[in-house]
Design a protein around this motif. Structure first.
Motif, PDB file in Angstrom:
ATOM      1  N   GLU A 138       0.809  -1.218   0.000  1.00  0.00           N
ATOM      2  CA  GLU A 138       0.000   0.000   0.000  1.00  0.00           C
ATOM      3  C   GLU A 138       0.842   1.268   0.000  1.00  0.00           C
ATOM      4  O   GLU A 138       0.305   2.379  -0.075  1.00  0.00           O
ATOM      5  N   THR A 139       2.159   1.130   0.113  1.00  0.00           N
ATOM      6  CA  THR A 139       3.043   2.295   0.214  1.00  0.00           C
ATOM      7  C   THR A 139       4.222   2.159  -0.754  1.00  0.00           C
ATOM      8  O   THR A 139       4.314   1.199  -1.510  1.00  0.00           O
ATOM      9  N   SER A 140       5.114   3.125  -0.698  1.00  0.00           N
ATOM     10  CA  SER A 140       6.315   3.091  -1.533  1.00  0.00           C
ATOM     11  C   SER A 140       7.457   2.332  -0.869  1.00  0.00           C
ATOM     12  O   SER A 140       8.543   2.207  -1.444  1.00  0.00           O
ATOM     13  N   PHE A 141       7.226   1.820   0.340  1.00  0.00           N
ATOM     14  CA  PHE A 141       8.256   1.095   1.071  1.00  0.00           C
ATOM     15  C   PHE A 141       8.312  -0.369   0.655  1.00  0.00           C
ATOM     16  O   PHE A 141       7.290  -0.973   0.316  1.00  0.00           O
ATOM     17  N   SER A 142       9.507  -0.943   0.717  1.00  0.00           N
ATOM     18  CA  SER A 142       9.654  -2.383   0.525  1.00  0.00           C
ATOM     19  C   SER A 142       9.351  -3.065   1.858  1.00  0.00           C
ATOM     20  O   SER A 142       9.259  -2.408   2.903  1.00  0.00           O
ATOM     21  N   VAL A 143       9.211  -4.387   1.833  1.00  0.00           N
ATOM     22  CA  VAL A 143       8.957  -5.126   3.073  1.00  0.00           C
ATOM     23  C   VAL A 143      10.102  -4.898   4.051  1.00  0.00           C
ATOM     24  O   VAL A 143       9.878  -4.678   5.251  1.00  0.00           O
ATOM     25  N   CYS A 144      11.336  -4.949   3.558  1.00  0.00           N
ATOM     26  CA  CYS A 144      12.491  -4.733   4.440  1.00  0.00           C
ATOM     27  C   CYS A 144      12.487  -3.332   5.045  1.00  0.00           C
ATOM     28  O   CYS A 144      12.857  -3.142   6.204  1.00  0.00           O
ATOM     29  N   GLU A 145      12.054  -2.348   4.263  1.00  0.00           N
ATOM     30  CA  GLU A 145      11.997  -0.980   4.776  1.00  0.00           C
ATOM     31  C   GLU A 145      10.911  -0.828   5.821  1.00  0.00           C
ATOM     32  O   GLU A 145      11.069  -0.089   6.798  1.00  0.00           O
ATOM     33  N   VAL A 146       9.795  -1.547   5.640  1.00  0.00           N
ATOM     34  CA  VAL A 146       8.740  -1.530   6.660  1.00  0.00           C
ATOM     35  C   VAL A 146       9.281  -2.111   7.957  1.00  0.00           C
ATOM     36  O   VAL A 146       9.002  -1.607   9.050  1.00  0.00           O
ATOM     37  N   GLU A 147      10.074  -3.175   7.847  1.00  0.00           N
ATOM     38  CA  GLU A 147      10.657  -3.780   9.046  1.00  0.00           C
ATOM     39  C   GLU A 147      11.659  -2.829   9.701  1.00  0.00           C
ATOM     40  O   GLU A 147      11.768  -2.770  10.927  1.00  0.00           O
ATOM     41  N   ALA A 148      12.395  -2.054   8.891  1.00  0.00           N
ATOM     42  CA  ALA A 148      13.316  -1.065   9.446  1.00  0.00           C
ATOM     43  C   ALA A 148      12.530   0.028  10.174  1.00  0.00           C
ATOM     44  O   ALA A 148      12.934   0.505  11.236  1.00  0.00           O
TER      45      ALA A 148
END
Length: 213
Positions: free
Chosen positions: A24-34
């Motif tokens: 739903e956003t411009s973030f990757s899964v790894c960035e969401v975890e960060a």
């Protein structure tokens, strides 16, 4: 560097699957975890309940949990999508997405409009503009005379209120911002792209220069 295991976050209030948030956003899964690591730090800085309270938000912005600032209040209110007085993890990610370099300019313009629409009327009135100008000057540590502030507000409002009806509507705001793109400078945080697990200091109105990109 791999992602943080998602199981670490599942007991967080308002937890949402990083895969869903990434879709739903411009973030990757790894960035969401960060972002979760940042969220954990902020949400345990004072109350340690896994939710970001206004005092914790202000502490992150100003290193002071008791400092009152309209700018910080407005940002907090817009992040608090459910309007329940706290910011949950899902709200945090979706709201920060507005500041991502890849987020469409239209979304940034709309967010900025809401920031200035203090009374939630769907318009920006002159007194609202003045309040935000004063708050932003205070946040920046600039102290201008009342006369100078009045000149800034009057010039800005007269330029933006192209219809001359004493208020700025979303279309006027969009046109005004398109003519003054510097207004959106602080709506993009370059470090939200290509984030690492060692997240930089969280400052919404970051003053990063081109060499930081």
């Amino acid at each position: 560097m791999g992602c943080i295991p998602t199981k670490l976050a599942k007991h967080t209030p308002g937890y949402e699957d990083p895969t869903v948030l990434a879709s739903e956003t411009s973030f990757s899964v790894c960035e969401v975890e960060a972002l979760y690591e940042l969220f954990k730090k902020l949400s345990h800085s004072i109350f340690k309940d896994g939710l970001i309270h206004k005092e914790e938000f202000q502490l992150a912005l100003f290193k002071n949990s008791k400092r009152k600032n309209l700018f910080a209040d407005r940002i907090f209110d817009l992040f608090d999508i459910k309007r329940n007085g706290v910011i949950e993890f899902g709200e945090f990610v979706r709201s920060l997405n507005v500041f991502h370099p890849d987020t469409p300019t239209e979304e940034k313009i709309a967010f900025a409009f809401k920031l200035y629409d203090l009374r939630h009327t769907g318009y920006i009135e002159r007194d609202e503009l003045k309040e935000m100008v004063l708050a932003l000057l205070d946040e920046s540590g600039l102290h201008l005379s009342d006369d100078v502030v009045e000149v800034i507000v009057e010039k800005t409002f007269s330029q933006a209120d192209s219809k001359g009806d004493g208020r700025i509507d979303p279309d006027e705001w969009k046109e005004f911002v398109s003519q003054n793109p510097a207004l959106l400078k602080n709506m993009t945080l370059p470090y939200l792209k290509d984030m690492t697990m060692v997240f930089p200091s969280f400052v919404v109105n970051s003053e990063l220069d081109e060499e930081d990109l």
